[in-house]
Enzyme design. Structure first.
Site, PDB file in Angstrom:
ATOM      1  N   LYS A   2       0.883  -1.178   0.000  1.00 42.82           N
ATOM      2  CA  LYS A   2       0.000   0.000   0.000  1.00 42.82           C
ATOM      3  C   LYS A   2       0.920   1.228   0.000  1.00 42.82           C
ATOM      4  CE  LYS A   2      -1.828   2.907   1.932  1.00 42.82           C
ATOM      5  NZ  LYS A   2      -1.569   4.329   1.568  1.00 42.82           N
ATOM      6  N   GLY A  23       6.750   5.240   8.146  1.00 38.61           N
ATOM      7  CA  GLY A  23       5.948   6.464   8.092  1.00 38.61           C
ATOM      8  C   GLY A  23       6.061   7.205   9.410  1.00 38.61           C
ATOM      9  N   GLY A  34       2.126   5.077  13.027  1.00 34.67           N
ATOM     10  CA  GLY A  34       2.721   3.830  13.519  1.00 34.67           C
ATOM     11  C   GLY A  34       2.084   3.393  14.828  1.00 34.67           C
ATOM     12  N   GLU A  56       9.184   1.503  11.079  1.00 38.73           N
ATOM     13  CA  GLU A  56      10.271   2.469  10.847  1.00 38.73           C
ATOM     14  C   GLU A  56       9.617   3.849  10.858  1.00 38.73           C
ATOM     15  OE1 GLU A  56      13.296   1.634  10.818  1.00 38.73           O
ATOM     16  OE2 GLU A  56      13.439  -0.440  10.152  1.00 38.73           O
ATOM     17  N   CYS A  77      14.020  10.778   6.836  1.00 40.20           N
ATOM     18  CA  CYS A  77      13.859  10.617   8.282  1.00 40.20           C
ATOM     19  C   CYS A  77      15.177  10.671   9.044  1.00 40.20           C
ATOM     20  CB  CYS A  77      13.163   9.290   8.555  1.00 40.20           C
ATOM     21  SG  CYS A  77      14.000   7.920   7.739  1.00 40.20           S
ATOM     22  N   GLU A  79       9.314  16.829  14.102  1.00 46.49           N
ATOM     23  CA  GLU A  79       9.910  16.655  12.776  1.00 46.49           C
ATOM     24  C   GLU A  79       9.451  17.756  11.832  1.00 46.49           C
ATOM     25  OE1 GLU A  79      10.429  12.557  10.693  1.00 46.49           O
ATOM     26  OE2 GLU A  79       8.514  12.577  11.698  1.00 46.49           O
TER      27      GLU A  79
HETATM   28  P1  NAD Z   1       2.437   8.879   7.089  1.00 51.66           P
HETATM   29  O1  NAD Z   1       2.584   8.210   8.400  1.00 51.66           O
HETATM   30  O2  NAD Z   1       1.513  10.017   6.975  1.00 51.66           O
HETATM   31  O3  NAD Z   1       1.968   7.821   5.980  1.00 51.66           O
HETATM   32  C1  NAD Z   1       2.700   6.637   5.729  1.00 51.66           C
HETATM   33  C2  NAD Z   1       1.781   5.593   5.111  1.00 51.66           C
HETATM   34  O4  NAD Z   1       0.778   5.207   6.065  1.00 51.66           O
HETATM   35  C3  NAD Z   1       1.021   6.071   3.889  1.00 51.66           C
HETATM   36  O5  NAD Z   1       0.981   5.011   2.954  1.00 51.66           O
HETATM   37  C4  NAD Z   1      -0.362   6.360   4.459  1.00 51.66           C
HETATM   38  O6  NAD Z   1      -1.384   6.305   3.497  1.00 51.66           O
HETATM   39  C5  NAD Z   1      -0.503   5.243   5.454  1.00 51.66           C
HETATM   40  N1  NAD Z   1      -1.511   5.468   6.515  1.00 51.66           N
HETATM   41  C6  NAD Z   1      -1.996   6.652   6.969  1.00 51.66           C
HETATM   42  N2  NAD Z   1      -2.876   6.440   7.984  1.00 51.66           N
HETATM   43  C7  NAD Z   1      -2.936   5.100   8.170  1.00 51.66           C
HETATM   44  C8  NAD Z   1      -3.634   4.259   9.079  1.00 51.66           C
HETATM   45  N3  NAD Z   1      -4.461   4.759  10.010  1.00 51.66           N
HETATM   46  N4  NAD Z   1      -3.452   2.923   8.995  1.00 51.66           N
HETATM   47  C9  NAD Z   1      -2.613   2.392   8.094  1.00 51.66           C
HETATM   48  N5  NAD Z   1      -1.908   3.139   7.198  1.00 51.66           N
HETATM   49  C10 NAD Z   1      -2.064   4.479   7.236  1.00 51.66           C
HETATM   50  O7  NAD Z   1       3.936   9.285   6.637  1.00 51.66           O
HETATM   51  P2  NAD Z   1       4.381  10.163   5.382  1.00 51.66           P
HETATM   52  O8  NAD Z   1       3.931  11.555   5.598  1.00 51.66           O
HETATM   53  O9  NAD Z   1       4.056   9.460   4.115  1.00 51.66           O
HETATM   54  O10 NAD Z   1       5.978  10.083   5.531  1.00 51.66           O
HETATM   55  C11 NAD Z   1       6.712  10.908   6.377  1.00 51.66           C
HETATM   56  C12 NAD Z   1       7.011  10.212   7.681  1.00 51.66           C
HETATM   57  O11 NAD Z   1       7.667   8.973   7.447  1.00 51.66           O
HETATM   58  C13 NAD Z   1       7.955  10.996   8.567  1.00 51.66           C
HETATM   59  O12 NAD Z   1       7.491  10.918   9.884  1.00 51.66           O
HETATM   60  C14 NAD Z   1       9.278  10.256   8.426  1.00 51.66           C
HETATM   61  O13 NAD Z   1      10.170  10.406   9.490  1.00 51.66           O
HETATM   62  C15 NAD Z   1       8.810   8.859   8.281  1.00 51.66           C
HETATM   63  N6  NAD Z   1       9.831   8.024   7.622  1.00 51.66           N
HETATM   64  C16 NAD Z   1      10.524   7.138   8.381  1.00 51.66           C
HETATM   65  C17 NAD Z   1      11.509   6.355   7.790  1.00 51.66           C
HETATM   66  C18 NAD Z   1      12.286   5.349   8.594  1.00 51.66           C
HETATM   67  O14 NAD Z   1      12.941   4.501   7.986  1.00 51.66           O
HETATM   68  N7  NAD Z   1      12.259   5.386   9.908  1.00 51.66           N
HETATM   69  C19 NAD Z   1      11.772   6.476   6.426  1.00 51.66           C
HETATM   70  C20 NAD Z   1      11.040   7.394   5.680  1.00 51.66           C
HETATM   71  C21 NAD Z   1      10.053   8.162   6.296  1.00 51.66           C
END
Ligand code: NAD
Length: 491
Positions: free
Chosen positions: A190, A242, A247, A264, A298, A396
């Site tokens: 997804k 994300g 998470g 992550e 991140c 962040e």
């Molecule tokens: P996000 O958490 O908004 O979304 C990530 C994914 O989760 C998307 O596919 C989104 O559609 C999905 N999602 C949203 N709500 C959900 C729910 N309730 N249940 C299941 N899935 C859901 O993150 P983003 O804005 O796409 O990315 C930025 C974030 O990701 C930042 O916080 C960044 O630090 C983090 N990130 C972490 C790493 C790592 O390796 N630790 C790497 C890249 C990004």
């Protein structure tokens, strides 16, 4: 500004059980963050289709998990080949949907995806079971004693939901799908709503490589619903990258069904710069927060903790670096800083900058929206005089913003670095290798770079504290998609 991408122009469909499926809820627009033009419509999956995808992955799991690791490795290698043949069309597509500069698009957005599939194809061929020495067991009421042999065998977890963020859609997907499939799991992917097109197109490579139907499925949707439905469906594991709040929500839901988790999450990377550091090297590393993908990574060293003795020199050099970077059309050769992903993300960054303004941070560079006709741009921004309790030091940005705090002694530096709820990636710049190591061992962070922002992809990658659970990277990433099974026998 930014010509429209020259890649594929077609309608996108879901990929479920080896079939291309029309979305039951229509489509939504994917917008180029530089031009604000629609790149294409992405499918809006219905919940029933997400359940279908999980059903297809479940049906495929038994046969796929029973294939020999060598066969799985061979198919993953074919997949890497089929993907590489598509790079000429996928690189412009992923560029258009992410707004990445061409350099980032061609290297990290596509090449790294192929590298990951090749690496896990290789690792699939290695033996990951652990043979244990026989143990002498006494006679007990339970069983006769003697030498008992044991094997810790690695078994696949089952159906894995791979939910990814927007910054590197193909590469993040590959970091989950390649090890999961290599270990014998099946997946439902997804991708993020903002940029799912290249991941949908990637499924054509899966088809061409001849992966059995249902082993790899992709569902997409414009909001949280698709991901939520996937986490609630009959899956065995969620591999999520994300934000921390999402998470946490996923962990709550998954906990009810005891679904396995690899999370992550967010980071607020500290970069400690000691008074004996090579300041120019530190500036180059810290400057990557501006120059690499507009800070949408991140692991960025976005929170500088500077020794008072080098603070002014460091700030001066960082300011010179930030002013030098060209902001603009990501397709132009000399552009270093492209847009952030969306209007919403720019609003978030600007709101957090406002909080810094109200708290009294000094804006040495940036802070104003760049003058562009179109696109979601944030200027490289440098804030000094920041206190650790302020929001700009705790939350962040996920944008091209660096904040600077000051310290006087080593213990204070460590306390400041550890003083956020995150613990993903910290950095130490010092001329004293012993101190670098000593400080690294005190940082409550999953990863520490000493005098470098370079990675070692074989090292375990993941977070302490609210930055996540579990480890990606090299063989650790492969093992994350396995359950250990003990098999014992009398000798
Ligand atoms: P996000 O958490 O908004 O979304 C990530 C994914 O989760 C998307 O596919 C989104 O559609 C999905 N999602 C949203 N709500 C959900 C729910 N309730 N249940 C299941 N899935 C859901 O993150 P983003 O804005 O796409 O990315 C930025 C974030 O990701 C930042 O916080 C960044 O630090 C983090 N990130 C972490 C790493 C790592 O390796 N630790 C790497 C890249 C990004």
């Amino acid at each position: 500004m930014g010509a429209e991408h020259t890649g594929r122009q077609q309608s996108y469909r879901l990929f479920i059980g080896g079939e291309w499926v029309e979305p039951s809820k229509g489509g939504y627009a994917v917008v180029n963050p530089a031009t604000e033009q629609v790149v294409a419509e992405a499918p809006e999956a219905g919940v029933d289709q997400i359940v279908d995808a999980v059903g297809a992955a479940r049906a495929a799991f038994g046969p796929w998990s029973r294939r020999s690791p060598a066969e799985r490795g061979e198919l993953l290698m074919k997949l890497a080949d089929a993907f590489e043949r598509r790079i000429p069309e996928l690189a412009p597509l992923v560029q258009a949907e992410t707004g990445a500069t061409m350099r980032v698009a061609q290297t990290l957005q596509v090449m790294q995806c192929a590298v990951r599939f090749r690496r896990y194809a290789q690792l699939a061929n290695e033996d990951h079971d652990i043979a244990l020495p026989p143990s002498v067991m006494p006679n007990t009421a339970l069983a006769k004693g003697g030498l008992i042999g044991a094997l810790a065998a690695r078994q696949p977890v089952g159906v894995v939901a791979c939910i990814t963020p927007y910054n590197f859609p193909l590469t993040n997907m590959a970091g989950k799908v390649a090890p999961a499939l290599a270990m014998g799991n099946t997946v439902v992917v997804k991708p993020a709503p903002q940029d799912p097109l290249a991941v949908l197109a990637f499924a054509e490579a899966v088809e061409e490589a001849g992966l059995p139907p249902g082993v790899f499925n992709v569902v997409t949707g414009s909001g949280a619903e698709a991901g939520q439905a996937l986490v609630e469906a009959d899956i065995d594991m969620v591999s999520f990258t994300g934000s921390t709040p999402v998470g946490q929500r996923i962990a709550e839901t998954a906990g009810r069904g005891m679904k396995r988790l690899l999370l992550e999450l967010g980071g607020k990377g500290a970069g400690i710069v000691f008074d004996d550091a090579d300041v120019t090297a530190a500036v180059a590393g810290i400057g990557s927060t501006w120059s690499f993908h507009s800070g949408q990574i991140c692991t960025a060293p976005t929170r500088v903790i500077a020794h008072r003795a080098v603070h002014d020199q460091l700030v001066e050099q960082l300011a010179a670096y930030a002013r030098y970077l060209k902001v603009g059309d990501p397709l132009a050769d000399d552009t270093i800083v492209g847009p952030v992903i969306s209007q919403l993300q720019r609003d978030r960054v600007e709101a957090l900058l406002d909080s810094g303004r109200q708290d009294g941070a000094e804006f040495v560079v940036g802070g104003q929206r760049p003058e562009m006709e179109r696109g979601y741009y944030v200027a490289p921004t440098l804030l000094t005089g920041v206190r650790n309790e302020w929001r700009v030091a705790q939350e962040e940005f996920f944008g091209p913003v660096v904040v600077v705090e000051t310290f006087d002694d080593e213990d204070e530096a460590v306390a400041l670095a550890n003083g956020t709820p995150f613990g993903l990636y910290d950095y130490v710049w010092t001329g004293d290798g012993v101190r670098g190591y000593r400080v690294a061992r005190q940082l409550r962070s999953g990863n520490v770079g000493i005098n470098t922002v370079q990675r070692n992809h074989e090292a375990p990658f993941g977070g302490f504290k609210l930055s996540g659970v579990g480890r990606d990277g090299g063989v650790f990433g492969l093992h994350a998609y396995s359950e250990l099974q003990s098999i014992v026998w009398p000798s």
